[in-house]
Design a protein around this motif. Sequence first.
Motif, PDB file in Angstrom:
ATOM      1  N   PRO A 107      13.499  -8.897 -16.768  1.00 45.55           N
ATOM      2  CA  PRO A 107      13.733  -7.851 -17.773  1.00 45.55           C
ATOM      3  C   PRO A 107      12.455  -7.192 -18.305  1.00 45.55           C
ATOM      4  O   PRO A 107      12.507  -6.068 -18.803  1.00 45.55           O
ATOM      5  CB  PRO A 107      14.492  -8.567 -18.887  1.00 45.55           C
ATOM      6  N   GLN A 108      11.321  -7.870 -18.195  1.00 51.98           N
ATOM      7  CA  GLN A 108      10.066  -7.284 -18.673  1.00 51.98           C
ATOM      8  C   GLN A 108       9.693  -6.017 -17.890  1.00 51.98           C
ATOM      9  O   GLN A 108       8.859  -5.236 -18.338  1.00 51.98           O
ATOM     10  CB  GLN A 108       8.924  -8.309 -18.634  1.00 51.98           C
ATOM     11  N   LEU A 109      10.327  -5.787 -16.758  1.00 49.26           N
ATOM     12  CA  LEU A 109      10.041  -4.595 -15.952  1.00 49.26           C
ATOM     13  C   LEU A 109      10.923  -3.396 -16.310  1.00 49.26           C
ATOM     14  O   LEU A 109      10.768  -2.327 -15.729  1.00 49.26           O
ATOM     15  CB  LEU A 109      10.205  -4.909 -14.461  1.00 49.26           C
ATOM     16  N   LYS A 110      11.828  -3.578 -17.257  1.00 49.13           N
ATOM     17  CA  LYS A 110      12.793  -2.512 -17.566  1.00 49.13           C
ATOM     18  C   LYS A 110      12.114  -1.184 -17.913  1.00 49.13           C
ATOM     19  O   LYS A 110      12.552  -0.120 -17.486  1.00 49.13           O
ATOM     20  CB  LYS A 110      13.712  -2.945 -18.706  1.00 49.13           C
ATOM     21  N   GLN A 111      11.038  -1.228 -18.661  1.00 47.61           N
ATOM     22  CA  GLN A 111      10.357   0.014 -19.057  1.00 47.61           C
ATOM     23  C   GLN A 111       9.702   0.712 -17.868  1.00 47.61           C
ATOM     24  O   GLN A 111       9.357   1.885 -17.940  1.00 47.61           O
ATOM     25  CB  GLN A 111       9.317  -0.254 -20.132  1.00 47.61           C
ATOM     26  N   LYS A 112       9.523   0.010 -16.756  1.00 40.84           N
ATOM     27  CA  LYS A 112       8.911   0.591 -15.549  1.00 40.84           C
ATOM     28  C   LYS A 112       9.947   1.169 -14.593  1.00 40.84           C
ATOM     29  O   LYS A 112       9.589   1.732 -13.557  1.00 40.84           O
ATOM     30  CB  LYS A 112       8.106  -0.472 -14.792  1.00 40.84           C
ATOM     31  N   PRO A 118       0.815  -1.213   0.000  1.00 43.32           N
ATOM     32  CA  PRO A 118       0.000   0.000   0.000  1.00 43.32           C
ATOM     33  C   PRO A 118       0.853   1.270   0.000  1.00 43.32           C
ATOM     34  O   PRO A 118       1.937   1.300   0.579  1.00 43.32           O
ATOM     35  CB  PRO A 118      -0.791  -0.102   1.310  1.00 43.32           C
ATOM     36  N   ASN A 119       0.343   2.287  -0.672  1.00 44.15           N
ATOM     37  CA  ASN A 119       1.038   3.576  -0.710  1.00 44.15           C
ATOM     38  C   ASN A 119       0.006   4.688  -0.867  1.00 44.15           C
ATOM     39  O   ASN A 119      -1.186   4.444  -0.770  1.00 44.15           O
ATOM     40  CB  ASN A 119       2.081   3.590  -1.834  1.00 44.15           C
ATOM     41  N   SER A 120       0.479   5.880  -1.133  1.00 43.88           N
ATOM     42  CA  SER A 120      -0.427   7.028  -1.213  1.00 43.88           C
ATOM     43  C   SER A 120      -1.269   7.035  -2.489  1.00 43.88           C
ATOM     44  O   SER A 120      -2.206   7.820  -2.608  1.00 43.88           O
ATOM     45  CB  SER A 120       0.363   8.330  -1.098  1.00 43.88           C
ATOM     46  N   TYR A 121      -0.963   6.175  -3.472  1.00 43.11           N
ATOM     47  CA  TYR A 121      -1.751   6.086  -4.709  1.00 43.11           C
ATOM     48  C   TYR A 121      -2.860   5.054  -4.603  1.00 43.11           C
ATOM     49  O   TYR A 121      -3.871   5.134  -5.277  1.00 43.11           O
ATOM     50  CB  TYR A 121      -0.884   5.655  -5.895  1.00 43.11           C
ATOM     51  N   GLY A 122      -2.591   3.997  -3.851  1.00 45.21           N
ATOM     52  CA  GLY A 122      -3.449   2.821  -3.771  1.00 45.21           C
ATOM     53  C   GLY A 122      -2.581   1.668  -3.299  1.00 45.21           C
ATOM     54  O   GLY A 122      -2.258   1.584  -2.129  1.00 45.21           O
ATOM     55  N   PHE A 123      -2.138   0.816  -4.244  1.00 48.52           N
ATOM     56  CA  PHE A 123      -1.165  -0.213  -3.883  1.00 48.52           C
ATOM     57  C   PHE A 123      -0.500  -0.806  -5.120  1.00 48.52           C
ATOM     58  O   PHE A 123      -1.087  -0.898  -6.189  1.00 48.52           O
ATOM     59  CB  PHE A 123      -1.770  -1.329  -3.019  1.00 48.52           C
ATOM     60  N   GLY A 124       0.750  -1.215  -4.920  1.00 49.26           N
ATOM     61  CA  GLY A 124       1.458  -2.018  -5.912  1.00 49.26           C
ATOM     62  C   GLY A 124       1.180  -3.475  -5.571  1.00 49.26           C
ATOM     63  O   GLY A 124       0.939  -3.810  -4.406  1.00 49.26           O
ATOM     64  N   TYR A 176       5.623  -0.981  -8.400  1.00 48.41           N
ATOM     65  CA  TYR A 176       5.877  -2.306  -8.972  1.00 48.41           C
ATOM     66  C   TYR A 176       7.011  -2.985  -8.216  1.00 48.41           C
ATOM     67  O   TYR A 176       6.941  -4.157  -7.855  1.00 48.41           O
ATOM     68  CB  TYR A 176       6.324  -2.212 -10.440  1.00 48.41           C
ATOM     69  N   PHE A 177       8.068  -2.225  -8.021  1.00 45.63           N
ATOM     70  CA  PHE A 177       9.290  -2.770  -7.442  1.00 45.63           C
ATOM     71  C   PHE A 177       9.160  -2.983  -5.937  1.00 45.63           C
ATOM     72  O   PHE A 177       9.730  -3.934  -5.399  1.00 45.63           O
ATOM     73  CB  PHE A 177      10.471  -1.869  -7.794  1.00 45.63           C
ATOM     74  N   ASP A 178       8.406  -2.120  -5.261  1.00 48.83           N
ATOM     75  CA  ASP A 178       8.171  -2.321  -3.828  1.00 48.83           C
ATOM     76  C   ASP A 178       7.434  -3.644  -3.600  1.00 48.83           C
ATOM     77  O   ASP A 178       7.814  -4.430  -2.738  1.00 48.83           O
ATOM     78  CB  ASP A 178       7.345  -1.170  -3.250  1.00 48.83           C
ATOM     79  N   ALA A 179       6.390  -3.890  -4.374  1.00 50.99           N
ATOM     80  CA  ALA A 179       5.621  -5.135  -4.229  1.00 50.99           C
ATOM     81  C   ALA A 179       6.474  -6.347  -4.595  1.00 50.99           C
ATOM     82  O   ALA A 179       6.426  -7.375  -3.916  1.00 50.99           O
ATOM     83  CB  ALA A 179       4.362  -5.080  -5.091  1.00 50.99           C
ATOM     84  N   LEU A 180       7.268  -6.229  -5.650  1.00 48.98           N
ATOM     85  CA  LEU A 180       8.112  -7.349  -6.069  1.00 48.98           C
ATOM     86  C   LEU A 180       9.220  -7.620  -5.064  1.00 48.98           C
ATOM     87  O   LEU A 180       9.518  -8.774  -4.762  1.00 48.98           O
ATOM     88  CB  LEU A 180       8.683  -7.098  -7.469  1.00 48.98           C
ATOM     89  N   SER A 181       9.825  -6.578  -4.509  1.00 48.10           N
ATOM     90  CA  SER A 181      10.884  -6.792  -3.509  1.00 48.10           C
ATOM     91  C   SER A 181      10.301  -7.467  -2.263  1.00 48.10           C
ATOM     92  O   SER A 181      10.960  -8.309  -1.643  1.00 48.10           O
ATOM     93  CB  SER A 181      11.584  -5.479  -3.149  1.00 48.10           C
ATOM     94  N   LEU A 182       9.075  -7.142  -1.939  1.00 46.40           N
ATOM     95  CA  LEU A 182       8.393  -7.776  -0.814  1.00 46.40           C
ATOM     96  C   LEU A 182       8.146  -9.263  -1.112  1.00 46.40           C
ATOM     97  O   LEU A 182       8.383 -10.127  -0.265  1.00 46.40           O
ATOM     98  CB  LEU A 182       7.076  -7.046  -0.574  1.00 46.40           C
ATOM     99  N   LEU A 183       7.708  -9.563  -2.325  1.00 48.39           N
ATOM    100  CA  LEU A 183       7.480 -10.951  -2.734  1.00 48.39           C
ATOM    101  C   LEU A 183       8.781 -11.752  -2.695  1.00 48.39           C
ATOM    102  O   LEU A 183       8.823 -12.852  -2.148  1.00 48.39           O
ATOM    103  CB  LEU A 183       6.886 -11.004  -4.142  1.00 48.39           C
ATOM    104  N   THR A 204      18.533  -4.650  -9.568  1.00 46.78           N
ATOM    105  CA  THR A 204      18.674  -6.106  -9.387  1.00 46.78           C
ATOM    106  C   THR A 204      17.430  -6.831  -9.881  1.00 46.78           C
ATOM    107  O   THR A 204      17.526  -7.845 -10.584  1.00 46.78           O
ATOM    108  CB  THR A 204      18.932  -6.433  -7.897  1.00 46.78           C
ATOM    109  N   LEU A 205      16.265  -6.301  -9.550  1.00 48.82           N
ATOM    110  CA  LEU A 205      15.016  -6.938  -9.987  1.00 48.82           C
ATOM    111  C   LEU A 205      14.895  -6.934 -11.509  1.00 48.82           C
ATOM    112  O   LEU A 205      14.394  -7.899 -12.093  1.00 48.82           O
ATOM    113  CB  LEU A 205      13.816  -6.241  -9.335  1.00 48.82           C
ATOM    114  N   ILE A 206      15.363  -5.884 -12.155  1.00 51.03           N
ATOM    115  CA  ILE A 206      15.304  -5.825 -13.622  1.00 51.03           C
ATOM    116  C   ILE A 206      16.229  -6.865 -14.250  1.00 51.03           C
ATOM    117  O   ILE A 206      15.906  -7.433 -15.289  1.00 51.03           O
ATOM    118  CB  ILE A 206      15.598  -4.404 -14.124  1.00 51.03           C
TER     119      ILE A 206
END
Length: 167
Positions: free
Chosen positions: A130-135, A16-22, A152-159, A124-126
Amino acid sequence: MMKRKERIDITLSIYPNSYGFGFTVAENFKELIDYGVVKISPIQNKKTLKRFLEFLDFYKPQVVVLRNYSEKNTRKSSRILKLIDKMVLKAKEKKMKVFKYSREDIKNVFDQFDSKTKYEICKTLIKWYPQLKQKMPKARKAWESDSYSMSYFDALSLLITHLYISA
Protein backbone atom coordinates in the motif's frame (compact mmCIF):
# COMPACT_ATOMS: atom_id res chain seq x y z
CA MET A 1 23.53 -26.98 20.11
CA MET A 2 23.75 -23.66 18.24
CA LYS A 3 21.16 -22.90 15.62
CA ARG A 4 22.57 -22.00 12.26
CA LYS A 5 21.27 -18.65 11.07
CA GLU A 6 19.57 -18.91 7.70
CA ARG A 7 21.19 -16.64 5.12
CA ILE A 8 18.89 -14.10 3.55
CA ASP A 9 19.62 -13.06 0.00
CA ILE A 10 19.24 -9.42 -0.91
CA THR A 11 17.65 -9.18 -4.35
CA LEU A 12 18.02 -6.12 -6.58
CA SER A 13 15.71 -5.83 -9.58
CA ILE A 14 16.56 -3.31 -12.26
CA TYR A 15 14.22 -2.31 -15.08
CA PRO A 16 16.03 -0.06 -17.58
CA ASN A 17 13.93 2.39 -19.57
CA SER A 18 14.22 5.63 -21.50
CA TYR A 19 14.59 7.67 -18.25
CA GLY A 20 17.28 5.56 -16.60
CA PHE A 21 15.95 2.65 -14.56
CA GLY A 22 13.39 1.61 -11.98
CA PHE A 23 14.71 -0.48 -9.09
CA THR A 24 13.53 -2.55 -6.16
CA VAL A 25 15.57 -4.04 -3.31
CA ALA A 26 14.08 -6.74 -1.07
CA GLU A 27 14.89 -9.76 1.07
CA ASN A 28 11.54 -11.47 0.54
CA PHE A 29 7.92 -10.96 -0.56
CA LYS A 30 6.87 -9.15 2.59
CA GLU A 31 9.17 -6.21 2.91
CA LEU A 32 10.76 -3.83 0.46
CA ILE A 33 14.10 -2.42 1.55
CA ASP A 34 14.11 0.30 -1.10
CA TYR A 35 12.56 1.20 -4.44
CA GLY A 36 12.60 4.11 -6.82
CA VAL A 37 13.50 5.53 -10.17
CA VAL A 38 16.97 6.66 -11.15
CA LYS A 39 16.84 9.36 -13.78
CA ILE A 40 19.92 9.72 -15.96
CA SER A 41 20.15 12.94 -17.95
CA PRO A 42 21.20 12.97 -20.66
CA ILE A 43 20.55 9.24 -20.98
CA GLN A 44 23.76 7.34 -21.75
CA ASN A 45 24.75 3.75 -21.09
CA LYS A 46 28.05 4.81 -19.53
CA LYS A 47 26.27 6.98 -16.90
CA THR A 48 23.55 4.38 -16.35
CA LEU A 49 26.09 1.60 -15.87
CA LYS A 50 28.01 3.76 -13.39
CA ARG A 51 24.85 4.22 -11.28
CA PHE A 52 24.10 0.50 -11.52
CA LEU A 53 27.59 -0.29 -10.17
CA GLU A 54 27.00 2.15 -7.31
CA PHE A 55 23.81 0.20 -6.46
CA LEU A 56 25.74 -3.09 -6.48
CA ASP A 57 28.37 -1.64 -4.15
CA PHE A 58 25.83 -0.01 -1.81
CA TYR A 59 23.22 -2.80 -1.47
CA LYS A 60 25.59 -5.74 -2.01
CA PRO A 61 22.87 -7.98 -3.42
CA GLN A 62 23.45 -11.69 -3.86
CA VAL A 63 20.86 -11.73 -6.67
CA VAL A 64 20.31 -9.29 -9.56
CA VAL A 65 17.13 -9.53 -11.62
CA LEU A 66 16.78 -7.96 -15.06
CA ARG A 67 14.37 -8.02 -18.00
CA ASN A 68 15.02 -10.59 -20.69
CA TYR A 69 14.41 -9.30 -24.18
CA SER A 70 14.68 -11.49 -27.23
CA GLU A 71 16.29 -9.31 -29.84
CA LYS A 72 13.93 -10.64 -32.52
CA ASN A 73 10.70 -9.75 -30.75
CA THR A 74 11.43 -6.55 -28.94
CA ARG A 75 10.64 -2.91 -29.41
CA LYS A 76 13.41 -2.01 -26.97
CA SER A 77 16.23 0.07 -28.32
CA SER A 78 19.60 -1.46 -29.06
CA ARG A 79 20.94 0.91 -26.36
CA ILE A 80 18.89 -0.82 -23.65
CA LEU A 81 19.74 -4.29 -24.98
CA LYS A 82 23.47 -3.45 -24.83
CA LEU A 83 23.02 -1.91 -21.36
CA ILE A 84 21.38 -5.06 -19.97
CA ASP A 85 24.19 -7.20 -21.41
CA LYS A 86 26.76 -4.98 -19.66
CA MET A 87 24.78 -5.09 -16.39
CA VAL A 88 24.75 -8.91 -16.52
CA LEU A 89 28.50 -8.97 -17.13
CA LYS A 90 29.28 -6.54 -14.26
CA ALA A 91 27.05 -8.40 -11.78
CA LYS A 92 28.62 -11.74 -12.68
CA GLU A 93 32.11 -10.23 -12.31
CA LYS A 94 31.08 -9.42 -8.72
CA LYS A 95 30.01 -13.07 -8.24
CA MET A 96 26.29 -12.21 -8.04
CA LYS A 97 23.59 -14.53 -9.34
CA VAL A 98 21.78 -13.00 -12.31
CA PHE A 99 18.28 -13.92 -13.44
CA LYS A 100 16.41 -12.53 -16.43
CA TYR A 101 12.67 -12.73 -17.01
CA SER A 102 10.60 -11.90 -20.06
CA ARG A 103 7.35 -9.98 -20.25
CA GLU A 104 5.72 -13.37 -20.80
CA ASP A 105 7.16 -14.66 -17.49
CA ILE A 106 5.77 -11.62 -15.68
CA LYS A 107 2.35 -12.08 -17.31
CA ASN A 108 2.29 -15.79 -16.38
CA VAL A 109 2.95 -15.03 -12.71
CA PHE A 110 0.43 -12.20 -12.43
CA ASP A 111 -2.22 -14.01 -14.49
CA GLN A 112 -2.73 -16.17 -11.39
CA PHE A 113 -3.91 -13.01 -9.63
CA ASP A 114 -6.26 -11.98 -12.47
CA SER A 115 -3.83 -9.26 -13.55
CA LYS A 116 -3.20 -9.26 -17.26
CA THR A 117 -2.25 -5.70 -18.17
CA LYS A 118 0.48 -3.52 -16.69
CA TYR A 119 -2.23 -1.38 -15.07
CA GLU A 120 -3.90 -4.43 -13.47
CA ILE A 121 -0.50 -5.61 -12.25
CA CYS A 122 0.00 -2.18 -10.63
CA LYS A 123 -3.34 -2.49 -8.83
CA THR A 124 -2.37 -5.94 -7.54
CA LEU A 125 1.01 -4.67 -6.34
CA ILE A 126 -0.68 -1.80 -4.48
CA LYS A 127 -2.87 -4.31 -2.63
CA TRP A 128 0.34 -6.02 -1.47
CA TYR A 129 2.38 -2.83 -0.95
CA PRO A 130 0.00 0.00 0.00
CA GLN A 131 2.93 2.41 0.45
CA LEU A 132 3.10 2.58 -3.36
CA LYS A 133 -0.46 3.88 -3.76
CA GLN A 134 0.65 7.49 -4.29
CA LYS A 135 2.91 6.31 -7.16
CA MET A 136 0.05 4.58 -9.01
CA PRO A 137 0.08 5.65 -12.67
CA LYS A 138 -3.15 6.42 -14.49
CA ALA A 139 -4.47 3.88 -16.95
CA ARG A 140 -2.62 4.44 -20.20
CA LYS A 141 -4.29 5.03 -23.54
CA ALA A 142 -2.97 2.99 -26.49
CA TRP A 143 -1.26 6.01 -28.03
CA GLU A 144 0.41 7.17 -24.79
CA SER A 145 3.81 6.11 -23.50
CA ASP A 146 4.28 4.64 -20.02
CA SER A 147 4.14 7.05 -17.11
CA TYR A 148 7.38 7.89 -15.29
CA SER A 149 5.99 6.21 -12.16
CA MET A 150 5.43 2.95 -14.05
CA SER A 151 9.16 2.33 -13.47
CA TYR A 152 8.47 1.52 -9.79
CA PHE A 153 5.95 -1.10 -10.76
CA ASP A 154 7.98 -2.57 -13.63
CA ALA A 155 10.91 -3.21 -11.28
CA LEU A 156 8.64 -4.59 -8.55
CA SER A 157 6.76 -6.89 -10.94
CA LEU A 158 10.13 -8.21 -12.09
CA LEU A 159 11.19 -8.83 -8.47
CA ILE A 160 7.92 -10.60 -7.61
CA THR A 161 8.25 -12.75 -10.73
CA HIS A 162 11.72 -13.82 -9.61
CA LEU A 163 10.66 -14.54 -6.03
CA TYR A 164 7.61 -16.48 -7.23
CA ILE A 165 9.43 -18.55 -9.85
CA SER A 166 12.49 -19.25 -7.68
CA ALA A 167 10.48 -20.20 -4.55
